[in-house]
Motif scaffolding. Structure first.
Motif, PDB file in Angstrom:
ATOM      1  N   ALA A  89       0.803  -0.754  -0.189  1.00  0.00           N
ATOM      2  CA  ALA A  89       0.382   0.314   0.439  1.00  0.00           C
ATOM      3  C   ALA A  89       0.645   1.004  -0.213  1.00  0.00           C
ATOM      4  O   ALA A  89       0.436   2.574  -0.577  1.00  0.00           O
ATOM      5  N   ALA A  90       1.686   1.333   0.600  1.00  0.00           N
ATOM      6  CA  ALA A  90       2.350   2.094   1.264  1.00  0.00           C
ATOM      7  C   ALA A  90       3.664   2.681  -0.163  1.00  0.00           C
ATOM      8  O   ALA A  90       3.544   3.265  -1.066  1.00  0.00           O
ATOM      9  N   LEU A  91       4.156   1.860  -1.054  1.00  0.00           N
ATOM     10  CA  LEU A  91       4.463   1.607  -2.272  1.00  0.00           C
ATOM     11  C   LEU A  91       3.527   2.121  -3.136  1.00  0.00           C
ATOM     12  O   LEU A  91       3.818   3.029  -3.579  1.00  0.00           O
ATOM     13  N   ALA A  92       2.628   1.851  -3.588  1.00  0.00           N
ATOM     14  CA  ALA A  92       1.809   2.163  -4.496  1.00  0.00           C
ATOM     15  C   ALA A  92       1.540   3.280  -4.248  1.00  0.00           C
ATOM     16  O   ALA A  92       1.389   4.629  -4.995  1.00  0.00           O
ATOM     17  N   ALA A  93       1.093   3.936  -3.177  1.00  0.00           N
ATOM     18  CA  ALA A  93       0.554   5.595  -2.613  1.00  0.00           C
ATOM     19  C   ALA A  93       1.582   6.822  -3.101  1.00  0.00           C
ATOM     20  O   ALA A  93       1.030   7.185  -3.064  1.00  0.00           O
ATOM     21  N   ASP A  94       2.637   5.889  -2.766  1.00  0.00           N
ATOM     22  CA  ASP A  94       4.044   6.913  -3.396  1.00  0.00           C
ATOM     23  C   ASP A  94       5.319   6.749  -4.077  1.00  0.00           C
ATOM     24  O   ASP A  94       6.035   5.649  -3.515  1.00  0.00           O
ATOM     25  N   PRO A  95       5.208   6.639  -5.550  1.00  0.00           N
ATOM     26  CA  PRO A  95       5.998   6.000  -6.192  1.00  0.00           C
ATOM     27  C   PRO A  95       7.860   6.646  -6.135  1.00  0.00           C
ATOM     28  O   PRO A  95       8.398   5.369  -6.587  1.00  0.00           O
ATOM     29  N   ALA A  96       7.950   8.085  -5.474  1.00  0.00           N
ATOM     30  CA  ALA A  96       8.852   8.030  -5.183  1.00  0.00           C
ATOM     31  C   ALA A  96       9.831   7.606  -4.266  1.00  0.00           C
ATOM     32  O   ALA A  96      11.126   7.666  -3.759  1.00  0.00           O
ATOM     33  N   ILE A  97       8.948   6.505  -3.946  1.00  0.00           N
ATOM     34  CA  ILE A  97       9.257   5.930  -2.195  1.00  0.00           C
ATOM     35  C   ILE A  97      10.733   4.883  -2.911  1.00  0.00           C
ATOM     36  O   ILE A  97      10.182   3.352  -4.282  1.00  0.00           O
ATOM     37  N   LYS A  98      12.240   4.788  -2.941  1.00  0.00           N
ATOM     38  CA  LYS A  98      12.970   3.917  -3.301  1.00  0.00           C
ATOM     39  C   LYS A  98      13.734   2.987  -2.367  1.00  0.00           C
ATOM     40  O   LYS A  98      15.083   3.012  -3.046  1.00  0.00           O
ATOM     41  N   ALA A  99      13.699   3.606  -1.240  1.00  0.00           N
ATOM     42  CA  ALA A  99      14.674   2.501  -0.472  1.00  0.00           C
ATOM     43  C   ALA A  99      13.340   2.332   1.222  1.00  0.00           C
ATOM     44  O   ALA A  99      12.608   3.569   1.364  1.00  0.00           O
ATOM     45  N   ILE A 100      14.096   1.327   1.918  1.00  0.00           N
ATOM     46  CA  ILE A 100      13.080   1.068   2.670  1.00  0.00           C
ATOM     47  C   ILE A 100      14.150   0.764   4.003  1.00  0.00           C
ATOM     48  O   ILE A 100      15.223   0.363   3.836  1.00  0.00           O
ATOM     49  N   PHE A 101      13.756   1.170   4.971  1.00  0.00           N
ATOM     50  CA  PHE A 101      14.812   0.930   6.424  1.00  0.00           C
ATOM     51  C   PHE A 101      13.628   0.716   7.023  1.00  0.00           C
ATOM     52  O   PHE A 101      12.653   0.836   7.950  1.00  0.00           O
ATOM     53  N   VAL A 102      13.829  -0.736   7.659  1.00  0.00           N
ATOM     54  CA  VAL A 102      13.572  -1.813   8.690  1.00  0.00           C
ATOM     55  C   VAL A 102      14.168  -2.202   9.937  1.00  0.00           C
ATOM     56  O   VAL A 102      15.463  -2.132   9.998  1.00  0.00           O
ATOM     57  N   THR A 103      13.580  -0.630  11.210  1.00  0.00           N
ATOM     58  CA  THR A 103      14.191  -1.476  12.258  1.00  0.00           C
ATOM     59  C   THR A 103      15.109  -2.555  12.709  1.00  0.00           C
ATOM     60  O   THR A 103      14.904  -1.921  13.864  1.00  0.00           O
ATOM     61  N   SER A 104      14.414  -3.203  12.771  1.00  0.00           N
ATOM     62  CA  SER A 104      14.746  -4.793  13.191  1.00  0.00           C
ATOM     63  C   SER A 104      15.311  -6.507  12.305  1.00  0.00           C
ATOM     64  O   SER A 104      15.728  -5.165  11.212  1.00  0.00           O
ATOM     65  N   SER A 105      15.277  -6.849  12.985  1.00  0.00           N
ATOM     66  CA  SER A 105      16.343  -7.706  12.316  1.00  0.00           C
ATOM     67  C   SER A 105      15.092  -8.273  11.318  1.00  0.00           C
ATOM     68  O   SER A 105      15.157  -9.411  10.564  1.00  0.00           O
TER      69      SER A 105
END
Lengths: 353, 353
Positions: free
Chosen positions: B250-266
């Motif tokens: 959903a997040a990626l679809a909502a904003d195509p400018a997203i080019k990176a994902i940061f996950v705060t855990s393992s």
DNA sequence: GCTTTGTGCGTGTACGTACCCGAAAGTAGT
DNA sequence: ACTACTTTCGGGTACGTACACGCACAAAGC
């Protein structure tokens, strides 16, 4: 606070009791000394198996006042690089930890700008009784010769910093240099554009090059295998500051597409200084080793990444490898590759060499 | 091979000789036990200073069969993450190293999905005599309570994994989480364009969030302080795979400018799996911890960077800190921050947790 | 004057292993 | 059967420290 408990009820005494022999006989079997009949020996060995006997190294150490003499043979510290001093700190650390176990470490140094100093130091080393040697084999021929002599004497040796795979070393503790260069290339490729070029700087006085530096460059080039044209190289054979400056300046002027510099050694701080005075801020700079001087430029933002391979830990582990082999009789790893650490402005304060 | 040499000529015996008293009296002074007149005590203390007496811990250990009982209190291993099992390996490593010195380590576990399991395990722990405790204080209130009890009993405790600065712990061994997040942001900024956006994913069942994860996010946001609009956040409160997938999709679809994902855990491997099945290859993925599952995705190229903080070494050092304090009487660091390690496809094979 | 209590200190043994020294048993040569 | 020698083994001490035990002496109590 501390509860008292009986422990280790099956020592040599228990073995002796079961085998109906004296402690001394058990001791002879354990240490593989003569003076025991084959029959008795077998019986005792069987009981040792059954009990899964683990000698109490504490008591063992107390009883035998033997001293284990280790020696190190590395370049002396110099004004050119503090690298070898850091390595020495690792030796000290190991020494303090195992001094109580009767280990003594003797230090021998050579000059990394002078091949002939190596055999001289090696000769000094061999004058005394030594049980194990830790060395950085910078000069291939000389080191090969020296290791041959050690082998004749049955003295085990461990390499650090760079490997000589052909010789029969007990272990190698250090970086996998090719990989390290490859990683640098990969990291750099993330940070620059597809059409940007990279300047590779190889700083050394030795005209034939130095093996470790060349290995890193090979790894670096491997990554860009398909597009080698992106790499520009300048060799700065002289290491004085102005020579370096001139060569780098010339290279940058000749090709404005150069957006990054890769230095294959710890001398990256020389380049950082030049870039600052020349006011060239847009260039990504990457080099090696967590030295105070490099870290300072990292903090200033002139150096973007440092790749480090824990010289202190190399020395520490190298010594410990000898100790484990000689004192504890433990099997040791033939190769112990150091991590390839990436240091930036953000994580450098938590880094330990 | 081993030369015999006399050593340590100034032990208690020498002190006794110089002070003209018996060894036992010297021993009383050294261990601060009663039964010595002030005058004699002073004299002996002076001689100890002069000789710079270093007790032979080998002999000391052999003579006193005291046992030091340490305890650890950490989350049990779970199917959700192997993280705690790795940490346990560090405990084992330390245990093997100091078992000969009479250290025993008792293990107590709680469920990190269940607050109430913490005091239960803590109660069990306190039933037995303990000389020191190593714990991961995931639940602030419960841990505070427990540490209060320890303090009453004068039992030192060391935190690992995350810190509770208010309490009077002997030491903290672990990451500086805020910095860690900041570094992640910096690294990411190198790799994406100026107008690209970043999705931050915070995976946990706890609705109030988990302190360590939030800290990392704070650090991450700090770096982009001037341009917070570049950060898009999705909280995946449920940790089941399809929930995660839906939210990220959903997040990626909502904003195509997203080019990176940061996950705060393992749990970054969950995202990696989604990205692969969804065929989204152009997205930079960064997360935490050197777990086999994450490394597998690193190798496949789905995860670009892992940030790691050596859980095994945390545990090892935590135990060793207690040992040094209790057995050797050495002053210990109040805080020992772990390095913030950056792991990629190229260097992961040399990494040690 | 005696015993009691307490302080200050030394003697001696133990920890588990290493190894010296000499005893006992076996072998060989005469 | 004797010496001369080797092989096999046990007794005993030492390593440096910890600590139980007990002794000597003085002050206090009767």
């Amino acid at each position: 606070m501390k509860a008292k408990q009986p422990e280790q009820p099956n020592g040599v005494k228990e073995i002796a009791r079961r085998a109906k022999v004296s402690i001394a006989t058990v001791d002879r079997v354990i240490h593989n000394r003569p003076g025991v009949s084959a029959k008795t020996r077998t019986k005792i060995e069987k009981i040792i198996q059954e009990l899964n006997y683990q000698p109490n190294i504490i008591a063992s150490r107390l009883a035998s006042r033997k001293v284990l003499n280790l020696a190190i043979l590395i370049p002396a510290k110099s004004i050119e690089t503090e690298y070898w001093e850091i390595l020495l700190a690792g030796v000290l650390q190991a020494e303090e930890e195992i001094r109580q176990m009767g280990v003594r470490i003797h230090r021998y140094f050579y000059d990394f700008n002078d091949r002939s100093s190596f055999p001289k130091a090696a000769k000094q080393l061999l004058k005394n009784e030594v049980d194990g040697v830790l060395l950085a084999p910078l000069f291939i021929e000389e080191a090969t010769d020296f290791c041959g002599q050690l082998q004749e004497k049955n003295v085990p040796f461990v390499f650090i910093n760079s490997d000589l795979p052909g010789l029969d070393s007990l272990s190698y503790v250090g970086p996998e240099l090719f990989r390290s260069g490859y990683l640098a290339a990969h990291l750099m490729s993330y940070c620059i554009g597809l059409k940007d070029k990279i300047l590779v700087v190889n700083m050394t006085k030795q005209k034939e090059g130095i093996h470790p530096l060349l290995r890193k460059e090979e790894g670096f080039r491997e990554y860009f295998g398909e597009k080698p044209s992106r790499i520009v190289k300048t060799d700065a054979l002289e290491t004085s500051d102005d020579t370096v400056e001139r060569k780098v300046a010339a290279a940058l002027a000749a090709d404005p597409a150069i957006k990054a510099i890769f230095v294959t050694s710890s001398r990256v701080h020389n380049i950082a200084r030049y870039l600052e005075t020349a006011g060239k801020n847009g260039i990504l700079l990457m080099g090696y080793d967590f030295l105070p001087e490099n870290v300072a430029w990292l903090q200033k933002g002139m150096i973007d990444f440092l790749i480090c391979q824990k010289p202190q830990e190399q020395a520490y582990r190298g010594i410990m490898t000898l100790y484990q082999h000689l004192v504890l009789g433990i099997a040791v790893e033939k190769e112990h590759f150091m991590p390839i650490d990436i240091i930036t402005r953000e994580n450098h304060m938590y880094y330990k060499n």
